[in-house]
Scaffold this motif. Structure first.
Motif, PDB file in Angstrom:
ATOM      1  N   MET A   1      64.160   4.578 -19.580  1.00  0.00           N
ATOM      2  CA  MET A   1      63.436   4.944 -18.382  1.00  0.00           C
ATOM      3  C   MET A   1      64.051   6.204 -17.778  1.00  0.00           C
ATOM      4  O   MET A   1      65.204   6.518 -18.054  1.00  0.00           O
ATOM      5  N   MET A   2      63.269   6.865 -16.941  1.00  0.00           N
ATOM      6  CA  MET A   2      63.694   8.155 -16.414  1.00  0.00           C
ATOM      7  C   MET A   2      65.074   8.066 -15.764  1.00  0.00           C
ATOM      8  O   MET A   2      65.917   8.934 -15.926  1.00  0.00           O
ATOM      9  N   TYR A   3      65.307   7.027 -14.985  1.00  0.00           N
ATOM     10  CA  TYR A   3      66.558   6.959 -14.219  1.00  0.00           C
ATOM     11  C   TYR A   3      67.794   6.956 -15.120  1.00  0.00           C
ATOM     12  O   TYR A   3      68.870   7.349 -14.672  1.00  0.00           O
ATOM     13  N   VAL A   6      69.493  10.314 -15.323  1.00  0.00           N
ATOM     14  CA  VAL A   6      69.855  10.969 -14.057  1.00  0.00           C
ATOM     15  C   VAL A   6      71.295  10.640 -13.686  1.00  0.00           C
ATOM     16  O   VAL A   6      71.693   9.474 -13.715  1.00  0.00           O
ATOM     17  N   ASN A   7      72.064  11.668 -13.348  1.00  0.00           N
ATOM     18  CA  ASN A   7      73.437  11.451 -12.891  1.00  0.00           C
ATOM     19  C   ASN A   7      73.936  12.719 -12.200  1.00  0.00           C
ATOM     20  O   ASN A   7      73.355  13.789 -12.332  1.00  0.00           O
ATOM     21  N   ALA A 154      66.417  19.341 -15.315  1.00  0.00           N
ATOM     22  CA  ALA A 154      66.972  17.997 -15.517  1.00  0.00           C
ATOM     23  C   ALA A 154      68.124  17.746 -14.539  1.00  0.00           C
ATOM     24  O   ALA A 154      68.790  18.680 -14.086  1.00  0.00           O
ATOM     25  N   PHE A 155      68.335  16.497 -14.217  1.00  0.00           N
ATOM     26  CA  PHE A 155      69.463  16.072 -13.365  1.00  0.00           C
ATOM     27  C   PHE A 155      70.282  15.107 -14.208  1.00  0.00           C
ATOM     28  O   PHE A 155      70.374  13.934 -13.908  1.00  0.00           O
TER      29      PHE A 155
ATOM     30  N   MET C   2      62.764  18.344 -18.983  1.00  0.00           N
ATOM     31  CA  MET C   2      62.382  17.314 -18.024  1.00  0.00           C
ATOM     32  C   MET C   2      61.035  17.627 -17.364  1.00  0.00           C
ATOM     33  O   MET C   2      60.197  16.753 -17.180  1.00  0.00           O
ATOM     34  N   PRO C  37      65.116   8.406  -8.518  1.00  0.00           N
ATOM     35  CA  PRO C  37      66.539   8.307  -8.834  1.00  0.00           C
ATOM     36  C   PRO C  37      67.321   9.576  -8.520  1.00  0.00           C
ATOM     37  O   PRO C  37      68.543   9.567  -8.586  1.00  0.00           O
ATOM     38  N   VAL C  38      66.626  10.666  -8.195  1.00  0.00           N
ATOM     39  CA  VAL C  38      67.343  11.899  -7.840  1.00  0.00           C
ATOM     40  C   VAL C  38      67.639  11.904  -6.352  1.00  0.00           C
ATOM     41  O   VAL C  38      68.767  12.123  -5.929  1.00  0.00           O
ATOM     42  N   TRP C 131      67.740   2.686  -4.203  1.00  0.00           N
ATOM     43  CA  TRP C 131      66.854   2.714  -5.374  1.00  0.00           C
ATOM     44  C   TRP C 131      67.456   1.946  -6.541  1.00  0.00           C
ATOM     45  O   TRP C 131      66.709   1.371  -7.349  1.00  0.00           O
ATOM     46  N   ASP C 151      57.964   1.998 -15.617  1.00  0.00           N
ATOM     47  CA  ASP C 151      59.052   2.904 -15.211  1.00  0.00           C
ATOM     48  C   ASP C 151      58.744   3.465 -13.819  1.00  0.00           C
ATOM     49  O   ASP C 151      58.119   4.515 -13.673  1.00  0.00           O
ATOM     50  N   THR C 153      60.647   4.871 -11.920  1.00  0.00           N
ATOM     51  CA  THR C 153      61.480   6.044 -11.610  1.00  0.00           C
ATOM     52  C   THR C 153      60.931   7.334 -12.224  1.00  0.00           C
ATOM     53  O   THR C 153      61.507   8.401 -12.023  1.00  0.00           O
ATOM     54  N   ALA C 154      59.832   7.235 -12.964  1.00  0.00           N
ATOM     55  CA  ALA C 154      59.251   8.427 -13.590  1.00  0.00           C
ATOM     56  C   ALA C 154      58.154   9.009 -12.695  1.00  0.00           C
ATOM     57  O   ALA C 154      57.522   8.292 -11.920  1.00  0.00           O
TER      58      ALA C 154
ATOM     59  N   THR D  90      73.320  13.242  -7.489  1.00  0.00           N
ATOM     60  CA  THR D  90      72.084  12.498  -7.262  1.00  0.00           C
ATOM     61  C   THR D  90      72.358  11.251  -6.408  1.00  0.00           C
ATOM     62  O   THR D  90      73.500  10.800  -6.295  1.00  0.00           O
ATOM     63  N   THR D  93      75.089   7.800  -6.379  1.00  0.00           N
ATOM     64  CA  THR D  93      76.128   7.836  -7.411  1.00  0.00           C
ATOM     65  C   THR D  93      77.489   7.803  -6.735  1.00  0.00           C
ATOM     66  O   THR D  93      77.635   8.182  -5.586  1.00  0.00           O
TER      67      THR D  93
END
Lengths: 157, 157, 157, 157
Positions: A1-3, A6-7, A154-155, C2, C37-38, C131, C151, C153-154, D90, D93
């Motif tokens: 999944m997208m999440y 992410v980071n 992107a993240f 992305m 998620p961002v 989230w 998903d 988060t997308a 993000t 985190t």
């Protein structure tokens, strides 16, 4: 999944190219650092020669400008932004940037939310800049110069 | 200081007027609920007759649309938004809204960040809408109709 | 990259499950619609029985609440939110929600930016919701009930 | 109305004081530049001696960090942030900042959305920082040092 992609991450700004702001102001160089395709936020370094004027515009959201070197002002305001200062721009305000000749090259970090709408003397829209046009300019520059593009959208940590 | 005027508050939506979306689509009615002059966010109810088409536009930030009644679609997408659905629009995407005739009047809550940029067939900008034009339309409507305007730009609890 | 996965999209809210707000208030049901998620934005429907009190909390960013049915208030404010009203909550404000018994079941759409921090009588943090915890609760509920998770988060159109 | 007080403005960062991050890390100095009481955004310069470790925390929204001098890292990541780099964090985190001894004093510009939640070894919340606690710390420091406070929460041009 997208999440899962992410980071928190470090962006190695030195590895990113200075891209001329074609076709509007090729003497202005932009370093695109992050382009958010969901909300339209852009993190961008701008470099402009002293004495230069850029077109009048409004931006559709907030802009935070941290000046690293040089001096600049907006024709519509009295203050002059100098190194270490912060300019906080509120949504849908309009101004004409001028890089002061006496300050030398302007280098500034910009956190821009949304789009920039450039206007001519009669308030007609002559150009719009956003995360999409920024990505296209970056990708075109990379291709023309044999640079492997990074995914600025992107993240991914 | 500014923060002393800021607090969580209830907005009595019923007390706010339906303002025709002049001069573009006077059959479309807008109820402006909150207009953020710092970030450009707008909370707006929209009411449009079934069968109506609105001009193609892009918006510069996100838009969240919660449909309360009626059915509508974007010409550029296959799905139809029905009551209870959520449309999440990402920054700088472009579309042409159509209210489906079979769904009757469309009523939808919109949380809009930034501006709407309306385009003609040749992709020329024909109009821009933002918190400022919304505030002007609201104030002009209040004045023309003897309504005491509320401060839609305050977050005053 | 992305951005190629990002587009405006419709979320079929009816296809999403009502998830009990375990372990805090299992009588409160949440329908998670979008979890960013961002930036930590959450679009969530909330359903609570009339007469119910929820724990005192503050949220770390803005919350927009559109009430669809029922009546509720915050102990800290005099107003009562009724169907069709909008509550705009500013960052780091604190309140104790109460669903009025006379209004029947409360149903409300929430656009939440950031986290909810739940507090006990001595202002100690007893729980934090964001989230991530929302996604975990959703995925756990899907797994326990044989539902194929979407998903959330997308932003994929 | 509120919007009449809002405009793009310059903040003279030099005129703002360095405030010790009491009671947590008095060797860390913070220069609060802008505190948004509606959305909880904070623009803050941070100065910390080389070799210093700060408490583990998560933040509830995004954080953008532009490093001006020194070197620092998060224990949870391999990279080291050096002058001119950008760290994009993000929402929700978690990390433990360490100023590298070899880099000397760390100076960094932070654009923080929302709150910082500090945690102990057992993941219990030991402190929360947000625009309100920042404003209180700034006002207390001004009062104790005979400084006329500026309204960091206004966007008044």
């Amino acid at each position: 999944m997208m999440y899962e992609t992410v980071n928190t991450g470090l962006i190695d700004v030195e590895s990113l190219p200075w891209v001329p702001f074609t076709p509007y102001s090729p003497d202005v160089l932009l370093k695109y650092i992050k382009l958010d395709p969901v909300r339209g936020e852009m993190v961008v370094l701008l470099k402009a020669p002293g004495g230069m004027q850029m077109p009048r515009h409004h931006h559709t959201g907030t802009v935070i400008v941290y000046t690293l070197s040089g001096q600049w002002k907006y024709r519509e305001h009295d203050w002059v932004a100098t190194p270490g200062s912060v300019v906080y721009e509120t949504a849908s305000t309009e101004h004409t940037p001028v890089a002061m000749p006496e300050g030398g090259e302007v280098l500034a970090l910009n956190i821009i939310v949304g789009e920039l709408v450039y206007l001519d003397q009669e308030d007609r829209v002559i150009a719009i800049e956003n995360w999409k046009t920024s990505m296209q300019r970056y990708l075109a520059y990379c291709q023309a110069n044999g640079i492997e593009p990074q995914d600025l959208t992107a993240f991914s940590g």
